[in-house]
Enzyme design. Structure first.
Site, mmCIF file in Angstrom:
data_model
loop_
_atom_site.group_PDB
_atom_site.id
_atom_site.type_symbol
_atom_site.label_atom_id
_atom_site.label_comp_id
_atom_site.label_asym_id
_atom_site.label_seq_id
_atom_site.Cartn_x
_atom_site.Cartn_y
_atom_site.Cartn_z
ATOM 1 N N TRP A 192 -6.126 -2.353 12.882
ATOM 2 C CA TRP A 192 -6.461 -1.027 13.421
ATOM 3 C C TRP A 192 -7.657 -1.203 14.373
ATOM 4 O O TRP A 192 -8.681 -1.778 13.967
ATOM 5 C CB TRP A 192 -6.809 -0.090 12.265
ATOM 6 C CG TRP A 192 -7.247 1.290 12.675
ATOM 7 C CD1 TRP A 192 -6.647 2.104 13.571
ATOM 8 C CD2 TRP A 192 -8.381 2.006 12.172
ATOM 9 N NE1 TRP A 192 -7.327 3.297 13.660
ATOM 10 C CE2 TRP A 192 -8.404 3.260 12.812
ATOM 11 C CE3 TRP A 192 -9.378 1.719 11.230
ATOM 12 C CZ2 TRP A 192 -9.377 4.227 12.555
ATOM 13 C CZ3 TRP A 192 -10.348 2.673 10.980
ATOM 14 C CH2 TRP A 192 -10.336 3.916 11.639
ATOM 15 N N ASP A 273 -8.399 -1.805 2.738
ATOM 16 C CA ASP A 273 -8.371 -0.532 3.444
ATOM 17 C C ASP A 273 -7.043 0.136 3.067
ATOM 18 O O ASP A 273 -5.972 -0.341 3.431
ATOM 19 C CB ASP A 273 -8.444 -0.774 4.958
ATOM 20 C CG ASP A 273 -8.421 0.528 5.749
ATOM 21 O OD1 ASP A 273 -8.181 1.605 5.137
ATOM 22 O OD2 ASP A 273 -8.634 0.481 6.974
ATOM 23 N N LYS A 309 -3.690 10.801 5.699
ATOM 24 C CA LYS A 309 -2.253 10.723 6.001
ATOM 25 C C LYS A 309 -1.408 11.204 4.830
ATOM 26 O O LYS A 309 -0.538 12.041 5.010
ATOM 27 C CB LYS A 309 -1.849 9.284 6.325
ATOM 28 C CG LYS A 309 -2.877 8.474 7.050
ATOM 29 C CD LYS A 309 -2.876 8.735 8.526
ATOM 30 C CE LYS A 309 -4.041 7.996 9.148
ATOM 31 N NZ LYS A 309 -3.873 7.681 10.529
HETATM 32 N N1 KET Z 1 -7.748 2.596 8.235
HETATM 33 C C1 KET Z 1 -6.605 2.441 8.924
HETATM 34 C C2 KET Z 1 -5.827 1.199 8.758
HETATM 35 C C3 KET Z 1 -6.187 3.472 9.791
HETATM 36 O O1 KET Z 1 -5.059 3.308 10.445
HETATM 37 C C4 KET Z 1 -6.963 4.627 9.943
HETATM 38 C C5 KET Z 1 -6.570 5.683 10.891
HETATM 39 C C6 KET Z 1 -8.125 4.737 9.166
HETATM 40 C C7 KET Z 1 -8.496 3.695 8.328
HETATM 41 C C8 KET Z 1 -9.035 5.912 9.228
HETATM 42 O O2 KET Z 1 -8.502 7.124 8.992
HETATM 43 P P1 KET Z 1 -9.437 8.335 8.467
HETATM 44 O O3 KET Z 1 -8.838 9.544 9.047
HETATM 45 O O4 KET Z 1 -10.843 8.074 8.898
HETATM 46 O O5 KET Z 1 -9.303 8.276 6.995
HETATM 47 N N2 KET Z 1 -5.722 5.510 11.806
HETATM 48 C C9 KET Z 1 -5.146 6.480 12.736
HETATM 49 C C10 KET Z 1 -6.091 7.487 13.284
HETATM 50 C C11 KET Z 1 -7.300 6.942 13.970
HETATM 51 O O6 KET Z 1 -7.196 6.011 14.795
HETATM 52 O O7 KET Z 1 -8.389 7.474 13.690
HETATM 53 C C12 KET Z 1 -4.405 5.717 13.817
HETATM 54 O O8 KET Z 1 -4.402 4.483 13.841
HETATM 55 O O9 KET Z 1 -3.759 6.373 14.650
#
Ligand code: KET
Length: 462
Positions: A192, A273, A309
């Site tokens: 990511w 993660d 998610k």
């Molecule tokens: N870890 C991974 C692997 C991940 O894909 C995301 C978010 C997060 C953590 C963080 O998400 P949060 O909402 O802070 O719990 N990914 C999607 C959104 C972004 O980039 O913020 C994405 O890859 O589209």
């Protein structure tokens, strides 16, 4: 030009050295309309920064931000802005990983709506939560990922805190690692995109281990293991708990076992993660298998959970960070240090998201509803994988699209080149990230055909 009085010059120098020019600049402005500041030469290079750069400019009528350059848009979230300003009627947003229903709309889980109604009816107060967040939420979040029957949890040796979703938890743990002597962290290549700046900003050098083979569109397992063996003892290795982002390619159970064994041999610190629990298999419990295996194998892992998610709570910023310690007393010390990082950062986390998750996970019936609704999202995405692949095959594409259906989770790591991604955007108004990652959560019965035709076009059918 006005000459500064020596006292003013000294004040400006002291303030600039502390990196706070604004106060001095306004003092100067109140005394002179246009002043050339000549403190630059007195600053040592290591103390140069914003204040120094600003000090080198004429401050009188100049904004203190005049030397700020335009930063590039975020590679993922920035796509939303580009998408929103596109007025093409059939535009498609498959950039950010945010679930859409088959009508292309944001989706609120019915069980979340129910929980919110109950919360409103209870007329709760809006007091601060503790630095570690809401204890009921933390306990339930930990059970959700480690399992009710987890011995470490029952023995009280897992320290947990509520965090500002996954991102906030990653940052807090990154800072904690840096404070306690870690100089670097290993992340998969690819990973990511935000992992890299998160850990850099936390003060760690970010190193990569091989993860994915672009030619075979599959896990590069032997190189992953070789890279693990080459890591310095004690290194922290970031692992995606399930539904690896962006590749959608997870290790098998046997491969996880080998990763666990090598991590043990090398005394590595596995850091999971877990952002997609429920989106890999559709079963939130199954998706925690790797985390649970590592704890059973005796690792003192750390885990970051996101509820963005699986619960669809993106904007509520709700997550948890936990650390498995040797015993309850050590867990208390770890918890105290996590709180030391949280307090000066954002003091304590917000309450609403924690209340929603608590309402659901504290009630077996609502938990069951959640499991089914989460499964429903995963199934819709899976269905779209088959439709997209079929549509590409029906168009006569000469390329294999098997990986679209063999990958899991929210994303298809399509294999499109950067140029093809740009062409998708410019010619067809389809927005995905430059690495060719397509958020399958944004693919619907209505747009799948359009997306397939566009991909067929930009790849030339081969
Ligand atoms: N870890 C991974 C692997 C991940 O894909 C995301 C978010 C997060 C953590 C963080 O998400 P949060 O909402 O802070 O719990 N990914 C999607 C959104 C972004 O980039 O913020 C994405 O890859 O589209």
């Amino acid at each position: 030009m006005t000459i500064l009085r020596p006292a003013t010059q000294a004040l400006l120098r002291r303030t600039a050295n502390r990196g706070v020019l604004t106060a001095a600049a306004s003092t100067v402005r109140s005394r002179a309309r246009s002043v050339v500041v000549s403190t630059t030469s007195t600053l040592t290079p290591s103390r140069r920064g914003f204040a120094d750069a600003a000090a080198a400019t004429t401050v009188g009528n100049t904004s203190p931000w005049a030397h700020f350059k335009m930063a590039p848009p975020d590679p993922i979230i920035g796509l939303n802005e580009a998408y929103n300003s596109d007025d093409f009627p059939d535009k498609v947003n498959v950039g950010v990983g945010a679930y859409r229903c088959d009508q292309g709309m944001p989706f609120v889980l019915p069980v979340v709506m129910e929980a919110e109604k109950a919360i409103i009816a209870e007329e709760m107060d809006h007091e601060y939560s503790g630095i570690a967040g809401c204890p009921d939420f933390v306990n339930l979040a930990l059970k959700f990922v480690y399992g009710d029957d987890c011995a470490a949890l029952q023995e009280g040796r897992i320290a947990g805190v509520q965090t500002l979703s996954g991102t906030g938890g990653l940052r807090v743990f990154g800072e904690t690692l840096a404070t306690f002597g870690h100089k670097h962290i290993y992340v998969p290549d690819p990973t990511w995109g935000n992992h890299i700046p998160i850990f850099k900003n936390a003060g760690l050098e970010v190193r990569k281990y091989r993860y994915y083979d672009n030619d075979s569109c599959s896990l590069d397992f032997s190189n992953l293991i070789d890279d693990m063996r080459a890591m310095p003892e004690g290194s922290c290795i970031l692992l995606h708990a399930c539904a690896h982002n962006p590749t959608g390619m997870d290790p098998t159970v046997d491969q996880w076992k080998e990763i666990s064994n090598v991590a043990m041999e090398k005394n590595l610190l596995p850091f999971f993660d877990s952002a997609y629990q429920g989106f890999a298999s559709g079963d939130a419990r199954k998706d925690a298998a790797a985390v649970r295996m590592f704890v059973e194998d005796g690792h003192n892992i750390a885990v970051v959970q996101s509820f963005s998610k699986n619960f669809g709570l993106y904007g509520q910023r709700i997550g948890a960070l936990s650390v498995v310690a040797a015993d309850p007393e050590e867990a208390k010390r770890v918890l105290s240090q996590l709180k030391v990082h949280i307090r000066p950062s954002y003091s304590n986390p917000p309450r609403h998201g924690a209340r929603i998750v608590t309402k659901i996970l504290s009630d077996p019936e609502k938990t069951n509803d959640f499991v089914h609704q989460c499964m429903g999202m995963a199934k819709r995405i899976d269905g779209m994988r088959y439709e997209l692949r079929q549509a590409l095959e029906d168009l006569g594409s000469g390329r294999s699209w098997d990986h679209v259906t063999s990958q899991i989770g929210m994303f298809a790591y399509s294999g499109l080149t950067k140029d093809q991604v740009v062409a998708l955007r410019e010619k067809h108004h389809i927005y995905c990230t430059l690495d060719g990652r397509i958020s399958m959560a944004g693919v619907t019965s209505n747009n799948v055909e359009y997306i397939a035709r566009a991909i067929h076009d930009v790849t030339g059918g081969k």
